[in-house]
Design a protein around this motif. Structure first.
Motif, PDB file in Angstrom:
ATOM      1  N   THR A 115       0.821  -1.207   0.000  1.00 37.04           N
ATOM      2  CA  THR A 115       0.000   0.000   0.000  1.00 37.04           C
ATOM      3  C   THR A 115       0.856   1.259   0.000  1.00 37.04           C
ATOM      4  N   ALA A 116       1.950   1.262   0.749  1.00 37.48           N
ATOM      5  CA  ALA A 116       2.812   2.440   0.815  1.00 37.48           C
ATOM      6  C   ALA A 116       3.396   2.794  -0.550  1.00 37.48           C
ATOM      7  N   VAL A 117       3.721   1.776  -1.338  1.00 36.29           N
ATOM      8  CA  VAL A 117       4.248   2.037  -2.690  1.00 36.29           C
ATOM      9  C   VAL A 117       3.200   2.767  -3.522  1.00 36.29           C
ATOM     10  N   PHE A 118       1.957   2.317  -3.412  1.00 36.03           N
ATOM     11  CA  PHE A 118       0.856   2.971  -4.121  1.00 36.03           C
ATOM     12  C   PHE A 118       0.682   4.414  -3.648  1.00 36.03           C
ATOM     13  N   LEU A 119       0.609   4.621  -2.338  1.00 36.36           N
ATOM     14  CA  LEU A 119       0.325   5.952  -1.799  1.00 36.36           C
ATOM     15  C   LEU A 119       1.423   6.963  -2.121  1.00 36.36           C
ATOM     16  N   VAL A 120       2.671   6.582  -1.862  1.00 34.55           N
ATOM     17  CA  VAL A 120       3.772   7.528  -2.088  1.00 34.55           C
ATOM     18  C   VAL A 120       3.964   7.774  -3.578  1.00 34.55           C
ATOM     19  N   SER A 121       3.890   6.715  -4.374  1.00 33.86           N
ATOM     20  CA  SER A 121       4.052   6.885  -5.825  1.00 33.86           C
ATOM     21  C   SER A 121       2.969   7.787  -6.402  1.00 33.86           C
ATOM     22  N   GLN A 122       1.735   7.589  -5.971  1.00 32.86           N
ATOM     23  CA  GLN A 122       0.643   8.402  -6.494  1.00 32.86           C
ATOM     24  C   GLN A 122       0.840   9.882  -6.164  1.00 32.86           C
ATOM     25  N   ALA A 123       1.205  10.168  -4.911  1.00 36.39           N
ATOM     26  CA  ALA A 123       1.395  11.558  -4.499  1.00 36.39           C
ATOM     27  C   ALA A 123       2.547  12.210  -5.247  1.00 36.39           C
ATOM     28  N   VAL A 124       3.649  11.493  -5.394  1.00 35.99           N
ATOM     29  CA  VAL A 124       4.816  12.053  -6.079  1.00 35.99           C
ATOM     30  C   VAL A 124       4.583  12.127  -7.580  1.00 35.99           C
ATOM     31  N   ALA A 125       3.973  11.100  -8.155  1.00 34.53           N
ATOM     32  CA  ALA A 125       3.768  11.069  -9.606  1.00 34.53           C
ATOM     33  C   ALA A 125       2.870  12.198 -10.089  1.00 34.53           C
ATOM     34  N   ARG A 126       1.914  12.608  -9.278  1.00 34.82           N
ATOM     35  CA  ARG A 126       1.072  13.744  -9.677  1.00 34.82           C
ATOM     36  C   ARG A 126       1.911  14.984  -9.939  1.00 34.82           C
ATOM     37  N   LYS A 127       2.938  15.179  -9.126  1.00 35.51           N
ATOM     38  CA  LYS A 127       3.848  16.313  -9.326  1.00 35.51           C
ATOM     39  C   LYS A 127       4.728  16.088 -10.562  1.00 35.51           C
ATOM     40  N   MET A 128       5.175  14.862 -10.731  1.00 39.03           N
ATOM     41  CA  MET A 128       6.029  14.550 -11.873  1.00 39.03           C
ATOM     42  C   MET A 128       5.295  14.711 -13.198  1.00 39.03           C
ATOM     43  N   VAL A 129       4.036  14.312 -13.236  1.00 35.68           N
ATOM     44  CA  VAL A 129       3.236  14.444 -14.456  1.00 35.68           C
ATOM     45  C   VAL A 129       3.148  15.907 -14.877  1.00 35.68           C
ATOM     46  N   ALA A 130       2.966  16.784 -13.913  1.00 39.17           N
ATOM     47  CA  ALA A 130       2.868  18.208 -14.222  1.00 39.17           C
ATOM     48  C   ALA A 130       4.164  18.737 -14.820  1.00 39.17           C
ATOM     49  N   ARG A 131       5.297  18.134 -14.419  1.00 45.00           N
ATOM     50  CA  ARG A 131       6.606  18.582 -14.916  1.00 45.00           C
ATOM     51  C   ARG A 131       7.065  17.790 -16.137  1.00 45.00           C
ATOM     52  N   LYS A 132       6.347  16.704 -16.462  1.00 44.62           N
ATOM     53  CA  LYS A 132       6.674  15.848 -17.601  1.00 44.62           C
ATOM     54  C   LYS A 132       8.047  15.186 -17.478  1.00 44.62           C
ATOM     55  N   GLN A 133       8.397  14.779 -16.266  1.00 43.37           N
ATOM     56  CA  GLN A 133       9.621  14.009 -16.081  1.00 43.37           C
ATOM     57  C   GLN A 133       9.678  13.429 -14.673  1.00 43.37           C
ATOM     58  N   GLY A 134      10.402  12.320 -14.528  1.00 41.65           N
ATOM     59  CA  GLY A 134      10.581  11.729 -13.216  1.00 41.65           C
ATOM     60  C   GLY A 134      11.027  10.280 -13.298  1.00 41.65           C
ATOM     61  N   LYS A 135      11.622   9.821 -12.211  1.00 37.07           N
ATOM     62  CA  LYS A 135      12.064   8.430 -12.090  1.00 37.07           C
ATOM     63  C   LYS A 135      11.485   7.853 -10.802  1.00 37.07           C
ATOM     64  N   ILE A 136      10.851   6.695 -10.896  1.00 36.63           N
ATOM     65  CA  ILE A 136      10.342   5.997  -9.719  1.00 36.63           C
ATOM     66  C   ILE A 136      10.962   4.604  -9.706  1.00 36.63           C
TER      67      ILE A 136
END
Length: 254
Positions: free
Chosen positions: A119-140
């Motif tokens: 569950t933690a992988v889902f929660l943290v990834s979702q919160a961080v990925a929302r920011k990454m999507v806005a910037r159009k870049q990121g590594k998870i």
């Protein structure tokens, strides 16, 4: 070539990095140039680990928050983004182990394993990925396990949680790759850590392990750093949805 693996001007959040493998991965990313945010269950533990990195000349911050609680995760990510800066790299490392025979496994232990490992992988990834999507870049980077694909006595819930991490990694890749976000996993084999100390101290198990593993030895946790730096770097810009096994060849041996 060095530019391919450099993490200069990047910022990385590593969950469960107050000690153990998480701390080693955070240190490795810092040595590659990244500014790192140490996460632990207590602020004292996070501060202690961050101070070690700062003493070595690295840029490091400490922030304790419960990775299994949605509100705590959301608040922490907002705080990091507002007070420290954009999260370019996320390493979902936090994890726990519980060992009991399947028929005797307590429901509460099951819930705890699933909460932290899945569950933690889902929660943290979702919160961080929302920011990454806005910037159009990121590594998870999600830390799985050899048990992401293999079963073993007394750790069925752990294997189930790590198998789920594999599918989270693949599903996230499918949905996030179009936003220039790379989502990959690292699947360690048997490494000598606090979590495996009881097994390392068992002479019969170590004898079985060295015979079963083509490399004929336990892994050194330091040997996971290169995989993390690679997946966090520009060198992995077209690597997505991949689970990188670091196991001395154990998974492929008959």
């Amino acid at each position: 070539m060095s530019a391919l693996f450099s993490l200069e001007n990047k910022r990385a959040l590593v969950t469960g990095s107050g000690r153990g493998i998480g701390f080693l991965l955070a240190r490795g990313l810092a040595e590659a140039g990244a500014e790192v945010i140490i996460n632990a269950t207590t602020q004292q533990g996070a501060e202690r680990a961050a101070a070690q990195l700062r003493d070595d000349g690295h840029r490091a911050h400490a922030l304790a928050f419960d990775v299994t609680q949605s509100s705590a995760v959301q608040a922490a990510v907002e705080r990091i983004e507002e007070e420290i800066g954009a999260i370019d790299i996320l390493v979902n490392n936090a994890g726990i182990q519980r060992r009991r025979p399947f028929l005797e496994f307590p429901e509460q232990d099951w819930n705890e394993v699933i909460a932290v490992n899945q569950t933690a992988v889902f929660l943290v990834s979702q919160a961080v990925a929302r920011k990454m999507v806005a910037r159009k870049q990121g590594k998870i980077i999600n830390i799985g396990s050899m048990q992401s694909e293999l079963g073993r006595d007394t750790i069925t819930p752990y294997a189930a949680s790590k198998g789920a991490v594999t599918m989270l990694t693949r599903g996230m890749c499918v949905e996030l790759a179009r936003h220039n976000i790379q989502v990959n996993g690292i699947a360690p084999g048997y490494f000598k850590t606090e979590m495996t100390q009881a097994l390392a101290d068992d002479a019969d198990f170590t004898a079985w392990l060295t015979k079963r593993t083509p490399a004929a030895r336990w892994g050194d946790p330091q040997e996971l750093i290169g995989a993390a730096v690679f997946l966090a770097s520009k060198a992995a810009d077209f690597v997505n949805g991949h689970l990188l096994f670091v196991d001395g060849g154990m998974r492929v041996a008959v």
